[in-house]
Scaffold this motif. Structure first.
Motif, mmCIF file in Angstrom:
data_model
loop_
_atom_site.group_PDB
_atom_site.id
_atom_site.type_symbol
_atom_site.label_atom_id
_atom_site.label_comp_id
_atom_site.label_asym_id
_atom_site.label_seq_id
_atom_site.Cartn_x
_atom_site.Cartn_y
_atom_site.Cartn_z
ATOM 1 N N ARG A 103 0.836 -1.191 0.000
ATOM 2 C CA ARG A 103 0.000 0.000 0.000
ATOM 3 C C ARG A 103 0.878 1.250 0.000
ATOM 4 N NH1 ARG A 103 -1.873 -3.038 4.167
ATOM 5 N NH2 ARG A 103 -1.154 -1.476 5.673
ATOM 6 N N PRO A 104 0.410 2.349 -0.580
ATOM 7 C CA PRO A 104 1.213 3.578 -0.607
ATOM 8 C C PRO A 104 1.692 4.022 0.772
ATOM 9 C CG PRO A 104 -0.645 3.784 -2.094
ATOM 10 C CD PRO A 104 -0.855 2.497 -1.348
ATOM 11 N N GLU A 105 0.859 3.838 1.782
ATOM 12 C CA GLU A 105 1.259 4.273 3.123
ATOM 13 C C GLU A 105 2.344 3.386 3.731
ATOM 14 O OE1 GLU A 105 -2.837 2.185 3.542
ATOM 15 O OE2 GLU A 105 -1.784 3.510 2.115
ATOM 16 N N GLU A 106 2.648 2.252 3.098
ATOM 17 C CA GLU A 106 3.728 1.385 3.581
ATOM 18 C C GLU A 106 5.086 1.754 2.993
ATOM 19 O OE1 GLU A 106 2.137 -2.968 4.442
ATOM 20 O OE2 GLU A 106 1.527 -2.312 2.430
ATOM 21 N N ILE A 107 5.109 2.585 1.966
ATOM 22 C CA ILE A 107 6.378 2.997 1.370
ATOM 23 C C ILE A 107 7.131 3.880 2.367
ATOM 24 C CG2 ILE A 107 7.467 4.312 -0.496
ATOM 25 C CD1 ILE A 107 6.290 1.689 -1.442
ATOM 26 N N GLU A 108 8.369 3.485 2.694
ATOM 27 C CA GLU A 108 9.166 4.237 3.664
ATOM 28 C C GLU A 108 10.103 5.248 3.013
ATOM 29 O OE1 GLU A 108 11.233 1.712 6.391
ATOM 30 O OE2 GLU A 108 9.383 0.903 7.266
ATOM 31 N N THR A 109 10.512 4.962 1.776
ATOM 32 C CA THR A 109 11.480 5.830 1.104
ATOM 33 C C THR A 109 11.147 5.910 -0.374
ATOM 34 O OG1 THR A 109 13.163 4.945 2.603
ATOM 35 C CG2 THR A 109 13.938 6.328 0.781
ATOM 36 N N VAL A 110 11.200 7.110 -0.940
ATOM 37 C CA VAL A 110 11.141 7.296 -2.390
ATOM 38 C C VAL A 110 12.461 7.920 -2.804
ATOM 39 C CG1 VAL A 110 9.959 8.336 -4.348
ATOM 40 C CG2 VAL A 110 8.635 7.631 -2.345
ATOM 41 N N LEU A 111 13.213 7.188 -3.620
ATOM 42 C CA LEU A 111 14.521 7.644 -4.090
ATOM 43 C C LEU A 111 14.353 8.146 -5.514
ATOM 44 C CD1 LEU A 111 15.409 4.388 -2.692
ATOM 45 C CD2 LEU A 111 17.125 6.121 -2.135
ATOM 46 N N LEU A 112 14.598 9.420 -5.730
ATOM 47 C CA LEU A 112 14.412 10.019 -7.039
ATOM 48 C C LEU A 112 15.729 10.041 -7.815
ATOM 49 C CD1 LEU A 112 12.184 13.104 -6.092
ATOM 50 C CD2 LEU A 112 11.432 10.898 -7.027
ATOM 51 N N THR A 113 15.654 9.682 -9.097
ATOM 52 C CA THR A 113 16.831 9.825 -9.953
ATOM 53 C C THR A 113 16.979 11.269 -10.403
ATOM 54 O OG1 THR A 113 15.580 9.232 -11.950
ATOM 55 C CG2 THR A 113 16.707 7.443 -10.768
ATOM 56 N N HIS A 114 15.860 11.976 -10.540
ATOM 57 C CA HIS A 114 15.865 13.396 -10.887
ATOM 58 C C HIS A 114 14.440 13.918 -10.772
ATOM 59 C CE1 HIS A 114 14.874 11.358 -14.631
ATOM 60 N NE2 HIS A 114 14.634 12.492 -15.265
ATOM 61 N N LEU A 115 14.237 15.190 -11.092
ATOM 62 C CA LEU A 115 12.956 15.834 -10.802
ATOM 63 C C LEU A 115 12.082 16.079 -12.034
ATOM 64 C CD1 LEU A 115 13.934 18.331 -7.971
ATOM 65 C CD2 LEU A 115 12.292 16.446 -7.811
ATOM 66 N N HIS A 116 12.384 15.463 -13.165
ATOM 67 C CA HIS A 116 11.446 15.569 -14.276
ATOM 68 C C HIS A 116 10.098 14.990 -13.864
ATOM 69 C CE1 HIS A 116 14.559 16.051 -17.774
ATOM 70 N NE2 HIS A 116 14.192 17.210 -17.253
ATOM 71 N N LEU A 117 9.057 15.516 -14.493
ATOM 72 C CA LEU A 117 7.696 15.224 -14.060
ATOM 73 C C LEU A 117 7.358 13.744 -14.099
ATOM 74 C CD1 LEU A 117 5.377 17.046 -13.118
ATOM 75 C CD2 LEU A 117 4.494 17.006 -15.451
ATOM 76 N N ASP A 118 7.907 13.002 -15.072
ATOM 77 C CA ASP A 118 7.557 11.582 -15.181
ATOM 78 C C ASP A 118 8.256 10.731 -14.128
ATOM 79 O OD1 ASP A 118 9.890 12.274 -16.655
ATOM 80 O OD2 ASP A 118 9.827 10.380 -17.734
ATOM 81 N N HIS A 119 9.043 11.361 -13.267
ATOM 82 C CA HIS A 119 9.696 10.650 -12.174
ATOM 83 C C HIS A 119 9.235 11.144 -10.805
ATOM 84 C CE1 HIS A 119 12.774 8.715 -14.793
ATOM 85 N NE2 HIS A 119 12.372 9.707 -15.586
ATOM 86 N N ALA A 120 8.835 12.395 -10.726
ATOM 87 C CA ALA A 120 8.466 12.984 -9.432
ATOM 88 C C ALA A 120 7.004 13.368 -9.332
ATOM 89 C CB ALA A 120 9.332 14.225 -9.154
ATOM 90 N N GLY A 121 6.314 13.538 -10.471
ATOM 91 C CA GLY A 121 4.925 13.991 -10.427
ATOM 92 C C GLY A 121 4.005 13.077 -9.643
ATOM 93 N N GLY A 122 4.325 11.775 -9.632
ATOM 94 C CA GLY A 122 3.484 10.809 -8.935
ATOM 95 C C GLY A 122 3.631 10.797 -7.429
ATOM 96 N N LEU A 123 4.441 11.703 -6.883
ATOM 97 C CA LEU A 123 4.541 11.800 -5.421
ATOM 98 C C LEU A 123 3.240 12.286 -4.790
ATOM 99 C CD1 LEU A 123 8.088 13.409 -5.024
ATOM 100 C CD2 LEU A 123 7.398 11.153 -4.160
ATOM 101 N N VAL A 124 2.423 12.990 -5.575
ATOM 102 C CA VAL A 124 1.216 13.588 -5.012
ATOM 103 C C VAL A 124 -0.024 13.138 -5.775
ATOM 104 C CG1 VAL A 124 2.359 15.615 -4.048
ATOM 105 C CG2 VAL A 124 1.555 15.669 -6.418
ATOM 106 N N THR A 125 -1.158 13.257 -5.106
ATOM 107 C CA THR A 125 -2.442 12.952 -5.713
ATOM 108 C C THR A 125 -2.894 14.129 -6.571
ATOM 109 O OG1 THR A 125 -3.732 13.940 -3.914
ATOM 110 C CG2 THR A 125 -3.043 11.627 -3.639
ATOM 111 N N ALA A 126 -4.005 13.941 -7.251
ATOM 112 C CA ALA A 126 -4.547 15.027 -8.074
ATOM 113 C C ALA A 126 -4.842 16.265 -7.232
ATOM 114 C CB ALA A 126 -5.809 14.557 -8.793
#
Length: 308
Positions: A103-126
């Motif tokens: 479940r999303p609430e079980e994710i402890e760490t999100v490691l980003l390779t960079h901040l382009h939208l197709d890698h970071a945009g999914g951090l948040v809901t609509a």
């Protein structure tokens, strides 16, 4: 009656790496014409290379994120996908993640390779809420400083309408929105640095200034999670000099790609990219003056463990 047809865009494939499990999660795909994606490269040559690999005469980019689970840390994501608002073929990471039982609430760490939208945009809901409410977000200090020089939470101008999703203004605004709810849970690093047990961050400059990869080791295997090192493997493996419209520093991106491909061909490390054609893992071989990426058989580690 409920449909029995699965989503054509979301999927999950598991790869054992020592005691850890690396899961490729499909976020969908993006398609554009070759001339748009490869503005500095011979399009005739790109089309020839695509055809030689039985690929379409367009730039069809699969989007793959990765889930990492191991005995010494909680569930971690490498990149968070595109998120909402960019069409029906993108933003399917949550569906793929659900299929793993995490479940999303079980994710402890999100490691980003960079901040382009197709890698970071999914951090948040609509609605702008954190999709992973208990996660720390880890990324390169240089990447954060480049896109958000005034820091997370500082005002960022709204981009003009009609810009493509890779426009710098879109990236800056998207990064600000994506990171805002994680403001107190952001961790940055510089250079090459362990970030989780068995996982080490390392610089991959060029695509963006702070673009990085993550080296996963275990059970005698090495997997290099290389983010956007490759967008079109059929073109950029044989021709590492083929740079894409998304690159901030195209010459540096080409140099980095050549160096990583050369090293992986020599030492046998597996590559796992965001666009290395789902389910993402492959081995690099020398091929003429360039390289080719050979998809890894997803059961190969299990077959080796089980024996003949």
């Amino acid at each position: 009656m409920a449909s029995t047809v699965p989503s054509p865009y979301s999927s999950a494939v598991h790869w054992p790496v020592g005691e850890a499990t690396l899961t490729a999660l499909s976020d969908g795909f993006f398609a554009a014409d070759l001339a748009t994606v490869l503005p500095r490269f011979d399009i005739g040559e790109a089309a020839r290379l695509q055809k030689a690999s039985h690929r379409p005469q367009c730039a069809a980019l699969t989007h793959t994120m990765y889930l990492l689970r191991g005995p010494e840390h909680g569930p971690a994501l490498i990149d968070a996908g595109m998120g909402h608002g960019w069409g029906p073929t993108l933003g399917h990471l949550p569906h793929a993640l659900a299929g793993t039982g995490v479940r999303p609430e079980e994710i402890e760490t999100v490691l980003l390779t960079h901040l382009h939208l197709d890698h970071a945009g999914g951090l948040v809901t609509a609605g702008g809420d954190p999709l992973f409410p208990h996660a720390d977000v880890v990324l390169s200090a240089e990447e954060l400083a480049y896109w958000l020089p005034d820091g997370v939470g500082a005002p960022v101008p709204e981009p003009a309408e009609g810009l493509p999703p890779w426009a710098p203004e879109i990236t800056r605004a998207g990064a600000a929105r994506a990171l805002a709810p994680y403001r107190d849970r952001i961790r940055t690093f510089t250079g090459e640095r362990p970030v989780l047990p068995g996982l080490t961050a390392f610089p991959l400059p060029g695509h963006t200034p702070g673009h990085c990869g993550y080296r996963l080791t275990g059970g005698g295997r090495t997997v290099l999670l290389v983010g956007d090192l490759l967008h079109l493997p059929a073109v950029q493996a044989p021709r590492p000099d083929a740079t894409v419209v998304f690159d901030v520093d195209a010459p540096a991106a080409a140099r980095t790609r050549e160096a990583v491909l050369r090293g992986a061909a020599a030492d046998g490390a597996l590559l796992a990219g965001a666009h290395t054609e789902y389910p993402g893992l492959g081995r690099v071989e020398r091929h003429g003056r360039g390289y080719r990426l050979v998809p890894e058989l997803w059961i190969s580690a299990m077959v080796a463990e089980a024996g003949p």
